[in-house]
Design a protein around this motif. Sequence first.
Motif, PDB file in Angstrom:
ATOM      1  N   GLY A 178       0.518  -1.385  -0.081  1.00 58.12           N
ATOM      2  CA  GLY A 178       0.330   0.073   0.784  1.00 58.12           C
ATOM      3  C   GLY A 178       0.429   1.340   0.340  1.00 58.12           C
ATOM      4  O   GLY A 178       1.823   0.774  -0.399  1.00 58.12           O
ATOM      5  N   GLU A 179       0.361   2.392   0.277  1.00 57.97           N
ATOM      6  CA  GLU A 179       0.461   3.359   0.495  1.00 57.97           C
ATOM      7  C   GLU A 179       1.755   3.796   1.127  1.00 57.97           C
ATOM      8  O   GLU A 179       2.490   4.907   0.895  1.00 57.97           O
ATOM      9  CB  GLU A 179      -0.425   4.878   0.714  1.00 57.97           C
ATOM     10  CG  GLU A 179      -1.198   4.984  -0.743  1.00 57.97           C
ATOM     11  CD  GLU A 179      -2.536   6.191  -0.110  1.00 57.97           C
ATOM     12  OE1 GLU A 179      -1.929   6.796   0.468  1.00 57.97           O
ATOM     13  OE2 GLU A 179      -3.486   6.430  -1.170  1.00 57.97           O
ATOM     14  N   ARG A 180       1.756   3.299   2.367  1.00 56.08           N
ATOM     15  CA  ARG A 180       3.019   3.437   3.444  1.00 56.08           C
ATOM     16  C   ARG A 180       3.609   1.854   3.039  1.00 56.08           C
ATOM     17  O   ARG A 180       4.029   1.959   4.352  1.00 56.08           O
ATOM     18  CB  ARG A 180       1.775   3.523   4.887  1.00 56.08           C
ATOM     19  CG  ARG A 180       1.827   4.856   4.918  1.00 56.08           C
ATOM     20  CD  ARG A 180       0.432   4.361   5.684  1.00 56.08           C
ATOM     21  NE  ARG A 180       0.872   3.957   7.481  1.00 56.08           N
ATOM     22  CZ  ARG A 180       1.344   4.604   8.361  1.00 56.08           C
ATOM     23  NH1 ARG A 180       1.952   5.522   8.410  1.00 56.08           N
ATOM     24  NH2 ARG A 180       1.259   3.875   8.991  1.00 56.08           N
ATOM     25  N   GLY A 181       3.894   1.070   2.434  1.00 61.03           N
ATOM     26  CA  GLY A 181       4.559   0.318   2.010  1.00 61.03           C
ATOM     27  C   GLY A 181       5.513  -0.053   1.872  1.00 61.03           C
ATOM     28  O   GLY A 181       6.868   1.182   2.275  1.00 61.03           O
TER      29      GLY A 181
ATOM     30  N   GLY B  36      10.192   0.332  -0.739  1.00 59.41           N
ATOM     31  CA  GLY B  36       9.041   0.732  -0.097  1.00 59.41           C
ATOM     32  C   GLY B  36       9.069   2.751   0.027  1.00 59.41           C
ATOM     33  O   GLY B  36       9.758   3.139   0.638  1.00 59.41           O
ATOM     34  N   PRO B  37       7.909   2.609  -0.044  1.00 59.20           N
ATOM     35  CA  PRO B  37       6.909   4.715   0.516  1.00 59.20           C
ATOM     36  C   PRO B  37       7.785   5.172   1.334  1.00 59.20           C
ATOM     37  O   PRO B  37       8.054   5.864   2.378  1.00 59.20           O
ATOM     38  CB  PRO B  37       6.156   4.589  -0.191  1.00 59.20           C
ATOM     39  CG  PRO B  37       5.250   3.700  -0.699  1.00 59.20           C
ATOM     40  CD  PRO B  37       6.295   2.674  -0.275  1.00 59.20           C
ATOM     41  N   SER B  38       8.171   4.036   2.522  1.00 59.69           N
ATOM     42  CA  SER B  38       8.231   3.756   4.114  1.00 59.69           C
ATOM     43  C   SER B  38       9.355   3.198   4.940  1.00 59.69           C
ATOM     44  O   SER B  38       9.551   4.313   6.242  1.00 59.69           O
ATOM     45  CB  SER B  38       7.221   3.095   4.977  1.00 59.69           C
ATOM     46  OG  SER B  38       5.675   4.178   5.071  1.00 59.69           O
TER      47      SER B  38
ATOM     48  N   ASP C 157      13.122   5.367  -3.178  1.00 59.00           N
ATOM     49  CA  ASP C 157      12.439   4.440  -1.995  1.00 59.00           C
ATOM     50  C   ASP C 157      13.648   3.588  -1.755  1.00 59.00           C
ATOM     51  O   ASP C 157      12.689   2.348  -1.344  1.00 59.00           O
ATOM     52  CB  ASP C 157      10.965   4.692  -1.920  1.00 59.00           C
ATOM     53  CG  ASP C 157      10.445   5.652  -2.163  1.00 59.00           C
ATOM     54  OD1 ASP C 157      11.151   6.155  -1.910  1.00 59.00           O
ATOM     55  OD2 ASP C 157       9.222   5.296  -2.947  1.00 59.00           O
TER      56      ASP C 157
END
Length: 205
Positions: free
Chosen positions: A31-34, A131-133, A174
């Motif tokens: 997801g967006e916070r993956g 990932g984004p996070s 990322d």
Amino acid sequence: MAEQVLVDVSVLRTSPLAHLASALEQGSVAGERGVTLREIAFTTQIGVRAEPGTEAHAALASATGVGLPAAVGQVAGGVEGTAVLWSGPDEFLVVAPEGTELLGDLNEALGQAPGQVVDLSANRTVIELSGPSARLVLEKGCPADLHPRSFGVGTAITTALGPVPVLLWKTAADTFRLLPRASFADYTTRWLLDAMTEFASPPVD
């Protein structure tokens, strides 16, 4: 005379994080916070030392095929092939895919000149966090400034994650690769998995 049987001992190898393969898979967050975590095992890693400006330095730079970085944070080459990470004014770490034949070429290039070429492939493993996070996870325990304006793609530094010294290499926007010593790989991975857990839940407003 009994027939001699040759055994491929490479099949007996166990990577430092093989026992955590299931945890790595289950700890991934989509997801967006993956954020995901994986081990890149059995990479070729060679420690190289030579004083800049010497014939030995020039010969080793040529033998790597990508040169040698000139300053802290710099990386020569790229993540898909051979890369050389700056470790000190006269010290570098060559990192390449498993099976890359560089050790002989580097030893030949150095010859009898002052310097050093050492196979360090078993000394460290490679942990990839992406990932984004990914940056947010690292910032929980890394003292370095990881903002893109200070730590861009293609930068590698010696730093720490919690109490563990690591080489930290940013390979994409990322994506980060961490190179802890093999004896610290388990601790480093469990630390990262714990730091990733918050991103599996929706953010709190």
